[in-house]
Design a protein around this motif. Structure first.
Motif, PDB file in Angstrom:
ATOM      1  N   GLY A 184       0.833  -1.193   0.000  1.00 20.94           N
ATOM      2  CA  GLY A 184       0.000   0.000   0.000  1.00 20.94           C
ATOM      3  C   GLY A 184       0.863   1.236   0.000  1.00 20.94           C
ATOM      4  O   GLY A 184       2.083   1.175  -0.172  1.00 20.94           O
ATOM      5  N   GLY A 185       0.251   2.384   0.185  1.00 21.94           N
ATOM      6  CA  GLY A 185       1.001   3.622   0.170  1.00 21.94           C
ATOM      7  C   GLY A 185       0.554   4.553   1.277  1.00 21.94           C
ATOM      8  O   GLY A 185      -0.628   4.611   1.633  1.00 21.94           O
ATOM      9  N   LEU A 186       1.537   5.284   1.871  1.00 19.50           N
ATOM     10  CA  LEU A 186       1.247   6.263   2.898  1.00 19.50           C
ATOM     11  C   LEU A 186       1.055   7.621   2.239  1.00 19.50           C
ATOM     12  O   LEU A 186       1.698   7.950   1.236  1.00 19.50           O
ATOM     13  N   VAL A 187       0.205   8.428   2.847  1.00 18.27           N
ATOM     14  CA  VAL A 187      -0.095   9.716   2.236  1.00 18.27           C
ATOM     15  C   VAL A 187      -0.488  10.712   3.321  1.00 18.27           C
ATOM     16  O   VAL A 187      -1.049  10.336   4.360  1.00 18.27           O
ATOM     17  N   ALA A 270      -7.706   7.293   6.784  1.00 15.96           N
ATOM     18  CA  ALA A 270      -6.893   8.414   7.248  1.00 15.96           C
ATOM     19  C   ALA A 270      -7.530   9.032   8.478  1.00 15.96           C
ATOM     20  O   ALA A 270      -8.752   9.027   8.639  1.00 15.96           O
ATOM     21  N   LYS A 271      -6.661   9.592   9.335  1.00 17.97           N
ATOM     22  CA  LYS A 271      -7.122  10.269  10.546  1.00 17.97           C
ATOM     23  C   LYS A 271      -6.802  11.748  10.431  1.00 17.97           C
ATOM     24  O   LYS A 271      -5.659  12.124  10.170  1.00 17.97           O
ATOM     25  N   PRO A 272      -7.800  12.628  10.624  1.00 20.88           N
ATOM     26  CA  PRO A 272      -7.554  14.060  10.482  1.00 20.88           C
ATOM     27  C   PRO A 272      -7.107  14.703  11.797  1.00 20.88           C
ATOM     28  O   PRO A 272      -7.392  14.200  12.884  1.00 20.88           O
ATOM     29  N   GLU A 273      -6.382  15.840  11.666  1.00 24.82           N
ATOM     30  CA  GLU A 273      -6.033  16.654  12.821  1.00 24.82           C
ATOM     31  C   GLU A 273      -5.948  18.111  12.395  1.00 24.82           C
ATOM     32  O   GLU A 273      -5.687  18.426  11.232  1.00 24.82           O
ATOM     33  N   ARG A 274      -6.177  19.014  13.357  1.00 26.44           N
ATOM     34  CA  ARG A 274      -6.099  20.434  13.084  1.00 26.44           C
ATOM     35  C   ARG A 274      -4.635  20.863  13.006  1.00 26.44           C
ATOM     36  O   ARG A 274      -3.842  20.557  13.894  1.00 26.44           O
ATOM     37  N   VAL A 275      -4.284  21.573  11.935  1.00 27.21           N
ATOM     38  CA  VAL A 275      -2.927  22.106  11.776  1.00 27.21           C
ATOM     39  C   VAL A 275      -3.002  23.454  11.071  1.00 27.21           C
ATOM     40  O   VAL A 275      -3.664  23.596  10.049  1.00 27.21           O
ATOM     41  N   ARG A 276      -2.330  24.470  11.658  1.00 29.32           N
ATOM     42  CA  ARG A 276      -2.153  25.772  11.013  1.00 29.32           C
ATOM     43  C   ARG A 276      -3.457  26.334  10.436  1.00 29.32           C
ATOM     44  O   ARG A 276      -3.505  26.826   9.311  1.00 29.32           O
ATOM     45  N   MET A 280      -5.198  18.284   8.399  1.00 26.95           N
ATOM     46  CA  MET A 280      -4.292  17.367   7.695  1.00 26.95           C
ATOM     47  C   MET A 280      -4.706  15.929   8.016  1.00 26.95           C
ATOM     48  O   MET A 280      -4.949  15.587   9.175  1.00 26.95           O
ATOM     49  N   TRP A 281      -4.788  15.138   6.959  1.00 30.65           N
ATOM     50  CA  TRP A 281      -5.088  13.707   7.114  1.00 30.65           C
ATOM     51  C   TRP A 281      -3.797  12.905   6.984  1.00 30.65           C
ATOM     52  O   TRP A 281      -3.013  13.116   6.031  1.00 30.65           O
ATOM     53  N   HIS A 282      -3.575  12.022   7.915  1.00 29.69           N
ATOM     54  CA  HIS A 282      -2.463  11.079   7.842  1.00 29.69           C
ATOM     55  C   HIS A 282      -3.080   9.722   7.558  1.00 29.69           C
ATOM     56  O   HIS A 282      -3.860   9.211   8.368  1.00 29.69           O
ATOM     57  N   GLY A 283      -2.738   9.148   6.423  1.00 27.18           N
ATOM     58  CA  GLY A 283      -3.462   7.937   6.088  1.00 27.18           C
ATOM     59  C   GLY A 283      -2.713   6.945   5.231  1.00 27.18           C
ATOM     60  O   GLY A 283      -1.496   7.047   5.021  1.00 27.18           O
TER      61      GLY A 283
END
Length: 748
Positions: A184-187, A270-276, A280-283
């Motif tokens: 798979g791939g990270l994004v 992907a899991k989202p988080e508040r940034v700036r 941003m989703w890390h998935g």
């Protein structure tokens, strides 16, 4: 004198010049001294500033001797080595090469570059933090300082700790290696405060999934979205917005088209988080094409018939439930057509399963051609198909007309010849039609009603249709339940043969009649009178007859292998409809040969109703059976259509006196006369006479007195299970001479 005065004047003038000169010189000297002091102070201040600057630099600044002695160090270098003061560091550090570098040869490499180039830049090494011996990473730049003669005085340079950078690079390298090994791939996908999206990171595996080159740019989310199957883009965007607004994990399966045009199924998590000010989703994106294909194949196997590709029973019931629900919601009616192929088993058995399968495939195509788009054609059994008409919302009259029109189309389609290879098959079907309203019924009830109507069509002669009448057919529900349970029991341990002994006039067992018993889970043991009429009415008599015949022949084979029962005959009842089947003789021959049974030990009992059928056809069939060596018995003689003329033409071996006459011979003179006549007829035609339903010794004595050969009834034994029958025979074991076959007719 003039010379003197001139000289004096010159002296005076010289003294004034000298004084002036001295004053000027004194002033100049003062100015020079003042200026130099100012320059000195400035130089001292600049030096102090430089020292202060060096002391407060974030990078470590040092001087060291070529031999490896630390000569000076600023605060940053002191702190980097874990000390508080320069003096403490200089006192502790004796040999830089041995004490500082994790790899001792690294110092020699550093010096070699300095000696060659006079300087070194960004020299990366792993060192010990001198005081704590903690291992850290640094980058070092330095120059070599020489005197006027070219001799090396010292090294001076700067040191910067890069442990965090090295660790990050190591982590990135580890991540790259790990991500390259997973399927798979990270994004990382970022939505900034302006509302625009950006792919912050995409691993090599991510690029591989989408068929991109390793270094091909993929920073534009729009390109990613364009690769999603058009039908899935809206759902993808909607799910992403929902994840952003609620800060809930994003998880979706979707279809995509890779750069090379390959269609794939992907799953993004992907899991989202508040940034700036944005999100941003890390998935992770994984290619699930293989799993999806397997799931679809499993679904196909679970919900579709593998032979015809039509929906199977499971999917049919689901769609039937939806059809009932639509009728309920729209206050309308729907229709179901139950289709059973006539004589399919005969085709399958005589032509082989390949031909049967191809016939079913062609039937499926014809049925699909008879219905409209939106209607459902399903295969729910071996040769059973159903059609759900998607006409919810119409009234009963409209639905009824539409169902009849479709049923007629199906009948016409089924009557046309089927070309199967070099073979043309003429076929037909029996149809049951039911119109339902969705208010007072369940899908299972509608199917039962259509099945009942289909059996009515089959009982009426096949190749036709019957419409379920809720008023006239509702009493059939209990019988239908019993019929369905019988169909499920057919060929299982729930149906078993019991054996009623047949005795000779010496009281010895010469054989038995096979009588079927159904061990019903609710009603207990059911006799044939309860279920055989159902098989005749609803077209199951052939299947039932085949089961009894196969079970009976297998039992004869077991008897032959046992010395106690060897030589015993077995009589089996055969329905005229079963006898008319084209494959009856060939199937029986195959059974006898497969089990190694002597044909003369098998007696087929035929009722007098065969006299009402095509005598020539029945006669030919009976002669074919006689050619096999099988014995034929005319059952229930005297109660039907028998005549001496018919008996003379048909190759019977035995007459079986109807039990109702035997029961009344003690009290009825006419019955006694009739029994005498039957026994006389048997002697005239040289047929063996068998009396059934013998219940006492007086009846037996009368029958024996007028020449009856064999007897059966409760006076001797009821029908017994296999083991009990064998025990009964053992108790009545007879001499070998008495087990010989009875008198047989000499000519047909």
């Amino acid at each position: 004198m003039e010379f003197f005065f001139a000289t004096m004047i010159d002296l005076v003038i010289s003294r004034e010049w000298l004084a002036t000169t001295n004053v000027v010189l004194a002033c100049l000297l003062g100015i020079w001294i003042f200026r130099n002091r100012r320059l000195y102070r400035r130089s001292r201040a600049e030096q102090a500033n430089q020292r202060d600057l060096i002391e407060n630099l974030s990078e470590g600044i040092y001087r060291s001797s070529p031999a490896g002695r630390q000569l000076s160090a600023n605060k940053a270098l002191v702190k980097l080595n874990g000390y508080e003061t320069e003096a403490e560091l200089l006192a502790a550090a004796k040999n830089i090469g041995k004490e500082w570098y994790v790899e001792p040869r690294r110092r020699d490499q550093f010096r070699a570059i300095l000696a060659r180039d006079g300087f070194v830049k960004d020299f990366v090494s792993e060192i010990y933090r001198h005081k704590t011996r903690e291992r850290i990473w640094i980058t070092e730049s330095a120059r070599l300082v020489r005197d006027g003669n070219g001799r090396t005085l010292f090294y001076e340079g700067s040191v910067r700790e890069i442990t965090e950078t090295v660790n990050r690079l190591k982590a990135e390298e580890l991540l790259r290696k790990l991500s390259s090994q997973v399927p798979g791939g990270l994004v990382q996908l970022e939505r900034n405060a302006k509302g625009t999206y950006e792919l912050s990171y995409a691993s090599a595996g991510f690029r591989t999934i989408f068929g991109l080159e390793p270094h091909e740019s993929f920073s534009s989310p729009s390109r990613f979205l364009r690769m999603i199957e058009k039908a899935d883009r809206r759902d993808f965007a909607r799910a992403l917005r929902a994840s952003r607004d609620a800060l809930e994990p994003f998880d979706m399966e979707f279809r995509a088209i890779a750069a090379d045009g390959t269609n794939k199924w992907l799953r993004a998590s992907a899991k989202p988080e508040r940034v700036r000010g944005g999100v941003m989703w890390h998935g992770y994106v994984n290619d699930i094409s293989v799993r999806k294909r397997n799931e679809m194949e499993i679904q196909k196997l679970a919900f579709f018939d593998p032979l015809t590709g039509l929906p199977n029973r499971r999917m049919f019931m689901d769609r039937m439930a939806r059809a009932v629900g639509r009728c309920h919601d729209r206050a309308g009616c729907g229709a179901l057509i139950f289709i059973d192929l006539d004589n399919f088993k005969t085709l399958n058995d005589t032509r082989g399963h390949d031909v049967g399968d191809e016939y079913l495939v062609q039937v499926a195509r014809r049925l699909q051609a008879c219905v409209r788009e939106g209607d459902t054609v399903a295969r729910i059994g071996g040769d059973e198909f159903v059609v759900i008409l998607d006409i919810a919302g119409h009234d009963y009259a409209h639905t009824y007309r539409a169902a009849i029109m479709t049923a007629n189309k199906v009948l016409a389609a089924m009557r046309g010849a089927f070309e199967i290879g070099q073979f043309n098959h003429a076929s037909s079907a029996s149809l049951g039609v039911v119109v339902f309203n969705g208010r007072d019924c369940q899908p299972e009830d509608v199917l039962k009603q259509a099945d009942i109507a289909m059996y009515q069509a089959k009982a009426a002669g096949r190749n036709g249709m019957a419409v379920y009448d809720h008023l006239s057919m509702s009493p059939e529900s209990d019988r239908y339940r019993l019929l369905n349970e019988f169909k499920a029991a057919l060929g299982t341990d729930a149906l078993e043969l019991h054996y009623q002994p047949q005795m000779d006039d010496s009281g010895h067992v010469i054989g038995a009649e096979a009588l079927c018993r159904w061990q019903h889970p609710e009603f207990g043991t059911l006799l044939p009178e309860r279920f055989v009429p159902l098989t005749e009415q609803f077209g199951l008599i052939r299947e039932f007859g085949n089961f009894v015949l196969a079970t009976g022949v297998a039992q004869l084979a077991r008897w032959q292998r046992d010395a106690t029962t060897a030589g015993l005959r077995l009589a089996i009842n055969v329905n005229a409809q079963a006898l008319s089947s084209d494959d009856f003789v060939s199937n029986l021959s195959a059974l006898l040969e497969a089990h190694g049974v002597k044909p003369g030990l098998l007696t087929l009992e035929l009722t007098e109703s065969i006299m009402t059928r095509d005598r020539r056809h029945i006669g030919n069939r009976m002669h074919a059976l006689k050619a096999l060596g099988v014995r034929l018995s005319l059952d229930d003689f005297g109660s039907g259509y028998s005549s001496l003329a018919h008996l003379k033409r048909l190759p019977f071996d035995e007459l079986k006196i109807d039990g109702s006459f035997v029961a009344d011979i003690e009290s009825g003179e006419s019955d006694r006369a009739l029994v005498k006549s039957i026994l006389g007829t048997a002697r005239t035609l040289r047929l063996t006479a068998v009396a059934e339903h013998v219940e006492n010794a007086r009846q037996e004595a009368f029958l024996r007195a007028f020449g009856c050969d064999f007897f059966q009834g409760y006076h001797y034994s009821p029908a017994l299970p296999e083991d009990a029958f064998a025990a009964f025979v053992q108790n009545r074991r007879q001499p070998a001479a008495l087990t010989a076959a009875p008198r047989l007719r000499q000519s047909a």
